[in-house]
Design a protein around this motif. Structure first.
Motif: not given
Ligand SMILES: [Zn+2]
Ligand SMILES: [Zn+2]
Ligand SMILES: [Zn+2]
Length: 137
Positions: A11, A13, A57, A60-61, A85-86
């Motif tokens: 993702n 991160l 986070t 959001e991911r 994503h998002g």
């Protein structure tokens, strides 16, 4: 610690211990958890702002999604399929047990299409069904 670092990497991160520890909490439980559950679990090891930011986070991911709780709070649960994503819209029902207070995703039970009055534009629908879960019956 089990390695969930690939989920973070997939993702986009960076892998940090905090993110791994929090992700762990979601993976070890089937039901939804709140920010205060995580704080209570991790105790003094972690500060509230970090927990809050990490959850934000993850949402959001598309790693976890929000669930509105009956007492005005928010809980979170793992996204089962990989959410884009998002933009992960969930149209499944959530069930809260009035005995054990656990909130569960009913992934296969979808919210029916809503009819809204003219001029109202829908962005999100949250349905929380309350009752008694199979474990408490
Ligand atoms: Zn999702
Ligand atoms: Zn229950
Ligand atoms: Zn859910």
């Amino acid at each position: 610690m089990n390695s969930n670092s690939h989920i973070l990497r997939d993702n986009g991160l960076r892998v940090t211990e905090t993110r791994q520890v929090i992700l762990d909490k979601f993976q070890e439980r089937q039901s939804a958890i709140s920010q205060s559950d995580i704080e209570a679990d991790l105790g003094a090891d972690i500060d509230r702002v970090t927990v809050y930011r990490t959850l934000k986070t993850f949402v959001e991911r598309g790693i976890i999604h929000k669930i509105l709780d009956d007492k005005g709070g928010v809980k979170y649960a793992m996204c089962k399929e990989s959410c884009a994503h998002g933009d992960h819209h969930h149209d499944h029902l959530h069930f809260k047990c009035s005995v054990c207070q656990e909130t569960t995703c009913l992934e296969k039970h979808l919210i029916p299409k809503m009819q809204l009055p003219e001029g109202y534009q829908q962005e999100e629908v949250n349905i929380l069904v309350q009752g008694i879960c199979p474990n408490c019956k």
